[in-house]
Design a protein around this motif. Sequence first.
Motif, PDB file in Angstrom:
ATOM      1  N   GLN A 195       0.705  -1.195  -0.151  1.00 24.24           N
ATOM      2  CA  GLN A 195       0.045   0.012   0.050  1.00 24.24           C
ATOM      3  C   GLN A 195       0.813   1.071   0.041  1.00 24.24           C
ATOM      4  O   GLN A 195       0.414   2.270  -0.105  1.00 24.24           O
ATOM      5  CB  GLN A 195      -1.098   0.001   1.367  1.00 24.24           C
ATOM      6  CG  GLN A 195      -1.736  -1.320   1.260  1.00 24.24           C
ATOM      7  CD  GLN A 195      -3.000  -0.965   0.051  1.00 24.24           C
ATOM      8  OE1 GLN A 195      -3.114   0.072  -0.060  1.00 24.24           O
ATOM      9  NE2 GLN A 195      -3.277  -2.309  -0.226  1.00 24.24           N
ATOM     10  N   GLY A 196       2.203   0.950   0.182  1.00 22.78           N
ATOM     11  CA  GLY A 196       3.094   2.373   0.096  1.00 22.78           C
ATOM     12  C   GLY A 196       2.859   3.349   1.419  1.00 22.78           C
ATOM     13  O   GLY A 196       3.183   4.268   1.254  1.00 22.78           O
ATOM     14  N   ARG A 197       2.550   2.441   2.650  1.00 26.70           N
ATOM     15  CA  ARG A 197       2.372   3.156   3.705  1.00 26.70           C
ATOM     16  C   ARG A 197       3.196   2.748   4.818  1.00 26.70           C
ATOM     17  O   ARG A 197       3.507   1.449   4.783  1.00 26.70           O
ATOM     18  CB  ARG A 197       0.749   3.211   4.025  1.00 26.70           C
ATOM     19  CG  ARG A 197      -0.084   3.942   3.136  1.00 26.70           C
ATOM     20  CD  ARG A 197      -1.736   3.713   3.589  1.00 26.70           C
ATOM     21  NE  ARG A 197      -2.382   4.474   2.508  1.00 26.70           N
ATOM     22  CZ  ARG A 197      -3.583   5.112   2.866  1.00 26.70           C
ATOM     23  NH1 ARG A 197      -3.829   5.206   4.286  1.00 26.70           N
ATOM     24  NH2 ARG A 197      -4.085   5.651   2.184  1.00 26.70           N
ATOM     25  N   ILE A 198       3.279   3.580   5.854  1.00 26.22           N
ATOM     26  CA  ILE A 198       3.715   3.064   7.059  1.00 26.22           C
ATOM     27  C   ILE A 198       2.863   3.162   8.347  1.00 26.22           C
ATOM     28  O   ILE A 198       2.235   4.456   8.323  1.00 26.22           O
ATOM     29  CB  ILE A 198       5.168   3.493   7.564  1.00 26.22           C
ATOM     30  CG1 ILE A 198       5.745   2.621   8.628  1.00 26.22           C
ATOM     31  CG2 ILE A 198       5.044   4.958   7.789  1.00 26.22           C
ATOM     32  CD1 ILE A 198       7.245   2.684   8.678  1.00 26.22           C
ATOM     33  N   TYR A 199       2.524   2.514   9.184  1.00 22.44           N
ATOM     34  CA  TYR A 199       1.626   2.904  10.404  1.00 22.44           C
ATOM     35  C   TYR A 199       2.090   3.010  11.494  1.00 22.44           C
ATOM     36  O   TYR A 199       3.096   1.986  11.828  1.00 22.44           O
ATOM     37  CB  TYR A 199       0.352   1.485  10.399  1.00 22.44           C
ATOM     38  CG  TYR A 199      -0.491   1.343   9.042  1.00 22.44           C
ATOM     39  CD1 TYR A 199      -1.668   2.199   9.150  1.00 22.44           C
ATOM     40  CD2 TYR A 199      -0.244   0.746   7.830  1.00 22.44           C
ATOM     41  CE1 TYR A 199      -2.626   2.067   7.888  1.00 22.44           C
ATOM     42  CE2 TYR A 199      -0.886   0.878   6.758  1.00 22.44           C
ATOM     43  CZ  TYR A 199      -2.059   1.544   6.801  1.00 22.44           C
ATOM     44  OH  TYR A 199      -2.711   1.227   5.784  1.00 22.44           O
ATOM     45  N   ALA A 200       1.811   3.851  12.251  1.00 19.10           N
ATOM     46  CA  ALA A 200       2.185   4.034  13.574  1.00 19.10           C
ATOM     47  C   ALA A 200       1.135   3.906  14.397  1.00 19.10           C
ATOM     48  O   ALA A 200      -0.073   4.856  14.323  1.00 19.10           O
ATOM     49  CB  ALA A 200       3.036   5.397  13.843  1.00 19.10           C
ATOM     50  N   VAL A 201       1.081   3.283  15.536  1.00 25.29           N
ATOM     51  CA  VAL A 201      -0.075   3.080  16.508  1.00 25.29           C
ATOM     52  C   VAL A 201       0.235   3.871  17.697  1.00 25.29           C
ATOM     53  O   VAL A 201       1.116   3.283  18.322  1.00 25.29           O
ATOM     54  CB  VAL A 201      -0.530   1.676  16.690  1.00 25.29           C
ATOM     55  CG1 VAL A 201      -1.633   1.549  17.886  1.00 25.29           C
ATOM     56  CG2 VAL A 201      -0.919   0.845  15.420  1.00 25.29           C
ATOM     57  N   LEU A 202      -0.391   4.843  18.294  1.00 26.75           N
ATOM     58  CA  LEU A 202      -0.184   5.785  19.327  1.00 26.75           C
ATOM     59  C   LEU A 202      -1.012   5.159  20.499  1.00 26.75           C
ATOM     60  O   LEU A 202      -2.050   5.354  20.298  1.00 26.75           O
ATOM     61  CB  LEU A 202      -0.186   6.780  19.139  1.00 26.75           C
ATOM     62  CG  LEU A 202       1.047   7.528  18.228  1.00 26.75           C
ATOM     63  CD1 LEU A 202       0.863   7.144  16.824  1.00 26.75           C
ATOM     64  CD2 LEU A 202       1.196   9.194  18.351  1.00 26.75           C
ATOM     65  N   SER A 203      -0.344   5.153  21.644  1.00 26.19           N
ATOM     66  CA  SER A 203      -1.166   4.907  23.049  1.00 26.19           C
ATOM     67  C   SER A 203      -1.210   6.389  23.782  1.00 26.19           C
ATOM     68  O   SER A 203       0.143   6.592  24.374  1.00 26.19           O
ATOM     69  CB  SER A 203      -0.735   3.755  23.774  1.00 26.19           C
ATOM     70  OG  SER A 203      -1.456   3.797  25.267  1.00 26.19           O
ATOM     71  N   GLU A 204      -2.179   6.992  23.743  1.00 32.69           N
ATOM     72  CA  GLU A 204      -2.286   8.490  24.260  1.00 32.69           C
ATOM     73  C   GLU A 204      -2.839   8.208  25.492  1.00 32.69           C
ATOM     74  O   GLU A 204      -4.143   7.815  25.855  1.00 32.69           O
ATOM     75  CB  GLU A 204      -2.917   9.470  23.136  1.00 32.69           C
ATOM     76  CG  GLU A 204      -2.220   9.498  21.982  1.00 32.69           C
ATOM     77  CD  GLU A 204      -3.096  10.646  21.320  1.00 32.69           C
ATOM     78  OE1 GLU A 204      -2.136  11.698  20.913  1.00 32.69           O
ATOM     79  OE2 GLU A 204      -4.061  10.673  21.162  1.00 32.69           O
ATOM     80  N   SER A 205      -2.407   8.953  26.527  1.00 28.53           N
ATOM     81  CA  SER A 205      -3.007   8.861  27.852  1.00 28.53           C
ATOM     82  C   SER A 205      -2.623  10.261  28.610  1.00 28.53           C
ATOM     83  O   SER A 205      -1.503  10.881  28.481  1.00 28.53           O
ATOM     84  CB  SER A 205      -2.134   7.799  28.706  1.00 28.53           C
ATOM     85  OG  SER A 205      -2.613   7.746  30.064  1.00 28.53           O
ATOM     86  N   ASN A 206      -3.526  10.443  29.420  1.00 27.27           N
ATOM     87  CA  ASN A 206      -3.173  11.726  30.398  1.00 27.27           C
ATOM     88  C   ASN A 206      -3.185  11.135  31.908  1.00 27.27           C
ATOM     89  O   ASN A 206      -3.312  12.167  32.887  1.00 27.27           O
ATOM     90  CB  ASN A 206      -4.421  12.876  30.280  1.00 27.27           C
ATOM     91  CG  ASN A 206      -5.818  12.369  30.754  1.00 27.27           C
ATOM     92  OD1 ASN A 206      -5.911  11.234  31.286  1.00 27.27           O
ATOM     93  ND2 ASN A 206      -6.921  13.020  30.547  1.00 27.27           N
ATOM     94  N   GLY A 207      -3.064  10.012  32.100  1.00 30.36           N
ATOM     95  CA  GLY A 207      -2.822   9.531  33.278  1.00 30.36           C
ATOM     96  C   GLY A 207      -4.235   8.910  33.970  1.00 30.36           C
ATOM     97  O   GLY A 207      -3.972   7.833  34.893  1.00 30.36           O
ATOM     98  N   ARG A 208      -5.195   9.357  33.595  1.00 30.03           N
ATOM     99  CA  ARG A 208      -6.487   8.875  33.811  1.00 30.03           C
ATOM    100  C   ARG A 208      -7.236   8.016  32.851  1.00 30.03           C
ATOM    101  O   ARG A 208      -8.151   6.986  33.190  1.00 30.03           O
ATOM    102  CB  ARG A 208      -7.526   9.959  34.321  1.00 30.03           C
ATOM    103  CG  ARG A 208      -6.701  10.897  35.711  1.00 30.03           C
ATOM    104  CD  ARG A 208      -7.757  12.118  36.016  1.00 30.03           C
ATOM    105  NE  ARG A 208      -7.514  13.009  34.930  1.00 30.03           N
ATOM    106  CZ  ARG A 208      -8.748  13.380  34.042  1.00 30.03           C
ATOM    107  NH1 ARG A 208      -9.665  12.644  33.772  1.00 30.03           N
ATOM    108  NH2 ARG A 208      -8.286  14.185  33.191  1.00 30.03           N
ATOM    109  N   ILE A 209      -7.397   8.312  31.819  1.00 33.76           N
ATOM    110  CA  ILE A 209      -7.832   7.883  30.522  1.00 33.76           C
ATOM    111  C   ILE A 209      -6.919   7.516  29.256  1.00 33.76           C
ATOM    112  O   ILE A 209      -5.955   8.126  29.162  1.00 33.76           O
ATOM    113  CB  ILE A 209      -9.336   8.540  29.803  1.00 33.76           C
ATOM    114  CG1 ILE A 209      -8.800   9.855  29.459  1.00 33.76           C
ATOM    115  CG2 ILE A 209     -10.285   8.604  31.016  1.00 33.76           C
ATOM    116  CD1 ILE A 209      -9.876  10.736  28.832  1.00 33.76           C
ATOM    117  N   SER A 210      -7.123   6.852  28.472  1.00 37.41           N
ATOM    118  CA  SER A 210      -6.219   6.294  27.512  1.00 37.41           C
ATOM    119  C   SER A 210      -7.104   6.058  26.127  1.00 37.41           C
ATOM    120  O   SER A 210      -8.224   5.406  26.339  1.00 37.41           O
ATOM    121  CB  SER A 210      -5.424   5.104  27.892  1.00 37.41           C
ATOM    122  OG  SER A 210      -4.557   4.715  26.551  1.00 37.41           O
TER     123      SER A 210
END
Length: 496
Positions: A195-210
């Motif tokens: 597909q000519g792509r690179i995927y980055a999966v990010l886990s985002e958190s503020n310490g209480r929810i993600s």
Amino acid sequence: MVLFRYLITFLFLLLLFPALAQGPAQPVRLELPLDMEATDAEVIALPDSSLLVYYRVSNTWQTEASYNFSKFNHELEQVWSDTVNIAANSYYIRHYTEAPYTYFVFGEDDLQEYTFVKLNNKTGQLQHSHYELEPIDAVYEFNVLKGNYFVIGRNKKEKRPVLLHVNTSTKKVQLLPSVYGEESTFSDLLADPAQGRIYAVLSESNGRISRLQVKSFDAYGRLLNNRFILQQEDKTLLNAEITPGDSSQKMLFGTYGARDLRYNQGFFTTPVNTTMVDEEGNFYSMTQLENFFKYLKPRQEERTRRREAARLKSGKGPGYRYRLLLHDLIPFPDGYVMAAEVYYPQYRSSSSNWGLDRSFSLGRQEEAYKRTHVVVLGFTKEGRLLWDNAFPLKDVASYQLVHTVEVGRLPDGRVVVAYPKEEKIIYHIMDGSKFREEETELEILTYEENEKIQATFSPGIIRWYGDNFVAFGFQRIKPKAEASRTIFYLNKITFD
């Protein structure tokens, strides 16, 4: 008549015992005359059923070093060998294979200086280039797409993970939009050449929810799509792996929790769409899994399940507290195998702990990460759970949070979980949800039967191709009437 029946039974057991006792075959062994004290080595399985062995040989003062690469075919016969001339203080960090090349990242004493080596797997031809990656002081992950580099590293000022793009034609290095929150991090990085792509999966958190976010970039670092994975109110998405392969319909397979973001309550699967239409996905709590708690004794498992059922009935959240280290997804024609190591930190009390920054601190310090078991799940391509299984781990720990077991799927659908332990390979073969508690040991064979393995150092095992794995490491071997020798060994292991 009774005597005859016992005789028949005895003869049957004699015939059956060899079949039961027969373990995986070790058809080929290779020994390389490498000095353990002066050598660092890595073994890499290539897509064409061959092996690539990288090894660095240095002098006592680390002022001189040679960087060597050798390719061996499926019978461990050498195909080619070559060296690359780079700085003597360079050290191996990561590698990535994008056929027909394998790429290596080497660091140096100066934490902004890196050397990238491009190796042609067919010919052994080597190229290398030096880059100053000014924003970072460590490399965590490395992918390649159409010859350009994507690097997850640690920001040298804020000590947070960042994503870099290195254009190998223009030599330009740029930071890509990625992590925002203080407690955010990367969960996966995956190249999709078709597909000519690179995927980055990010886990985002503020310490209480993600929450999870999936970004896709083209080979030149241009952002193509940004997708937020929304969740149910009572479930927080923690980490995930994105499906490999050429499919344009990507899926996420990961873990979820609730109030405490350190602990996992179960597994989820969800599609990654290019539109903003939300789909709930599938959620599987650990109590729904047939074998997750099988690492416990039967009474402990029964008590745990009874307690969790009572909590659920009363409207409370789960009481179990598990940390999971995910492995890369293993694709097969009809779905995916997902594996995770279940661990907990072991602590030591310290009244004077001096860290790398020379600061004085008090309190408990993480000393190691102890494993309790490995859980393995089989899914359809659409993310529906087919089966689950578990393998209890005894006395398995690591000082860094890295994988301690190797997981591979055999062509007949069974799954092998294996790890090295001195002169042995401890392995377990899973057949769907059929749970077996016992582990099996495989003794590493030498060239000759009368040779004795006196010691094994830095042992490892990786899945290779088909139903084959390869075990490797340094050994001191004592023949019957000769002096001991120290070598680097490679043993092909075939699971029938």
